[in-house]
Design a protein around this motif. Sequence first.
Motif, PDB file in Angstrom:
ATOM      1  N   LEU A 175      40.149  23.327  23.868  1.00  0.00           N
ATOM      2  CA  LEU A 175      41.348  22.506  24.104  1.00  0.00           C
ATOM      3  C   LEU A 175      41.145  21.026  23.772  1.00  0.00           C
ATOM      4  CD1 LEU A 175      42.644  24.131  27.424  1.00  0.00           C
ATOM      5  CD2 LEU A 175      43.421  24.546  25.076  1.00  0.00           C
TER       6      LEU A 175
ATOM      7  N   LYS B   3      41.679  20.784  20.190  1.00  0.00           N
ATOM      8  CA  LYS B   3      43.107  20.950  19.905  1.00  0.00           C
ATOM      9  C   LYS B   3      43.871  19.639  20.088  1.00  0.00           C
ATOM     10  CE  LYS B   3      47.223  22.956  22.062  1.00  0.00           C
ATOM     11  NZ  LYS B   3      47.729  23.887  23.111  1.00  0.00           N
ATOM     12  N   TYR B   4      43.651  18.997  21.243  1.00  0.00           N
ATOM     13  CA  TYR B   4      44.385  17.752  21.503  1.00  0.00           C
ATOM     14  C   TYR B   4      43.835  16.590  20.686  1.00  0.00           C
ATOM     15  CZ  TYR B   4      47.258  19.913  25.046  1.00  0.00           C
ATOM     16  OH  TYR B   4      48.184  20.711  25.678  1.00  0.00           O
TER      17      TYR B   4
ATOM     18  N   ARG C 170      42.963  16.889  17.537  1.00  0.00           N
ATOM     19  CA  ARG C 170      43.660  17.007  16.247  1.00  0.00           C
ATOM     20  C   ARG C 170      45.058  16.407  16.331  1.00  0.00           C
ATOM     21  NH1 ARG C 170      40.753  21.897  16.262  1.00  0.00           N
ATOM     22  NH2 ARG C 170      42.501  23.090  17.130  1.00  0.00           N
ATOM     23  N   GLN C 171      45.697  16.535  17.496  1.00  0.00           N
ATOM     24  CA  GLN C 171      47.026  15.927  17.672  1.00  0.00           C
ATOM     25  C   GLN C 171      46.951  14.401  17.626  1.00  0.00           C
ATOM     26  OE1 GLN C 171      49.142  17.440  21.086  1.00  0.00           O
ATOM     27  NE2 GLN C 171      48.843  19.590  20.510  1.00  0.00           N
ATOM     28  N   GLN C 172      45.758  13.873  17.951  1.00  0.00           N
ATOM     29  CA  GLN C 172      45.542  12.419  17.912  1.00  0.00           C
ATOM     30  C   GLN C 172      44.956  11.982  16.564  1.00  0.00           C
ATOM     31  OE1 GLN C 172      45.913  10.091  20.433  1.00  0.00           O
ATOM     32  NE2 GLN C 172      46.047  11.256  22.325  1.00  0.00           N
TER      33      GLN C 172
ATOM     34  N   LYS D 195      41.761   7.572  22.501  1.00  0.00           N
ATOM     35  CA  LYS D 195      42.290   8.831  21.958  1.00  0.00           C
ATOM     36  C   LYS D 195      41.468  10.026  22.435  1.00  0.00           C
ATOM     37  CE  LYS D 195      44.384   6.872  17.779  1.00  0.00           C
ATOM     38  NZ  LYS D 195      44.364   6.877  16.294  1.00  0.00           N
TER      39      LYS D 195
ATOM     40  N   ARG E  81      42.263  10.570  26.095  1.00  0.00           N
ATOM     41  CA  ARG E  81      43.584  11.186  26.267  1.00  0.00           C
ATOM     42  C   ARG E  81      43.535  12.668  25.904  1.00  0.00           C
ATOM     43  NH1 ARG E  81      47.638  11.684  29.206  1.00  0.00           N
ATOM     44  NH2 ARG E  81      47.707   9.415  29.366  1.00  0.00           N
ATOM     45  N   ALA E  82      42.831  13.006  24.826  1.00  0.00           N
ATOM     46  CA  ALA E  82      42.700  14.407  24.429  1.00  0.00           C
ATOM     47  C   ALA E  82      41.997  15.206  25.530  1.00  0.00           C
ATOM     48  CB  ALA E  82      41.921  14.512  23.115  1.00  0.00           C
TER      49      ALA E  82
ATOM     50  N   ASP F  75      44.440  15.623  28.552  1.00  0.00           N
ATOM     51  CA  ASP F  75      45.484  16.600  28.231  1.00  0.00           C
ATOM     52  C   ASP F  75      44.919  18.016  28.208  1.00  0.00           C
ATOM     53  OD1 ASP F  75      47.323  14.553  28.061  1.00  0.00           O
ATOM     54  OD2 ASP F  75      47.332  14.469  25.873  1.00  0.00           O
ATOM     55  N   ALA F  76      43.670  18.145  27.749  1.00  0.00           N
ATOM     56  CA  ALA F  76      43.012  19.455  27.723  1.00  0.00           C
ATOM     57  C   ALA F  76      42.820  19.987  29.136  1.00  0.00           C
ATOM     58  CB  ALA F  76      41.664  19.349  27.017  1.00  0.00           C
TER      59      ALA F  76
ATOM     60  N   GLU G 100      46.166  21.208  30.495  1.00  0.00           N
ATOM     61  CA  GLU G 100      46.568  22.514  29.948  1.00  0.00           C
ATOM     62  C   GLU G 100      45.710  23.628  30.524  1.00  0.00           C
ATOM     63  OE1 GLU G 100      47.374  25.155  25.953  1.00  0.00           O
ATOM     64  OE2 GLU G 100      47.038  23.004  25.709  1.00  0.00           O
TER      65      GLU G 100
END
Length: 317
Positions: free
Chosen positions: A33, A36-37, A39-41, A225, A228-229, A232-233, A236
């Motif tokens: 996760l 995953k997050y 990559r969103q950043q 970043k 934050r990832a 957020d992980a 989730e």
Amino acid sequence: MLACTAHAEGKISIAQQFGIGYLILDVVQDQHLIEKYGRQQGLDIKVEWRTISGATGMNEALLAGALDVVSAGVPPMLTVWDRTRGKQNVKAVAALGSMPNYLLTNNPNIKTLKDFTDKDRIAVPAAGVGFQSRTLQIETARVFGDSDYKRFDTISVSLPHPDATAALIAGHTEIDAHYSSPPFQYQALEHSNIHKVLSSYDTLGGHATFNVLYSTQKFHDENPKTYRAFYDALAEAARIINSDKNAAAAAYIRVEHSNLPLALVQKIVNDPEIEFTISPQRSFVYASELNRLGVLKNKATSWKDYFFPEAYVLPGS
């Protein structure tokens, strides 16, 4: 200003301990996760996972810069928060869930704290300073008075939960008590010679955070970043667990390479006493009690004093 190579954005090293108290991290790892997050950043985050037993080793590694994020009980986090104020400024990232820890014994003569003698030995992961020891100290202060809150430190022995569980079940060592945690306390209680003396929930007044993740102000500020990832992980992972606890139990066995029966792990994660949430619960009991006992020099006014601001979006205590 020169960039810090030790904490370049896009890298994170995380350490956890043994047990179901770290299930949120197991799911983060199992489901990738953070990546995953990241990559969103726009980041390809490289994640390093480590396992360390006991809060002392965790804190030393964090302050030495060998790890970015560590995990331990609320009291060890508060101790390092207290000692680094105005310096490294260590604070909590998120809770890892609320679950009770049980003080267990194989000594039939021990029914309450008052029954322990100098001949008994209580196994804990980090004697005198870890979650179990600090919780025991708070309870001891209530039973024997504040001046005697360290009464059981002298008979406490530092031992990882798996080793302490094996010793308690075997019954042939000096260890006749263990301030345990899930899943180990459930394993131990399957044996008829072992019984519960006390639950951490008795001391804390109900559901309360067991473990937290914490980091330095430097890592938090220099890696927004990545941080934050990571946060957020965690959020989730908690949602994933609560949507399918039986599947989360299977993830625990995969990541931890556990030999526990799946049915036992599923029973534990479905226990109504256990709550998988990144919101802190009753952590302020530790902050106030340990300050009153003189363990913490700094007095927190609320849980937000020792958590980074990202956690403020959720309710806490």
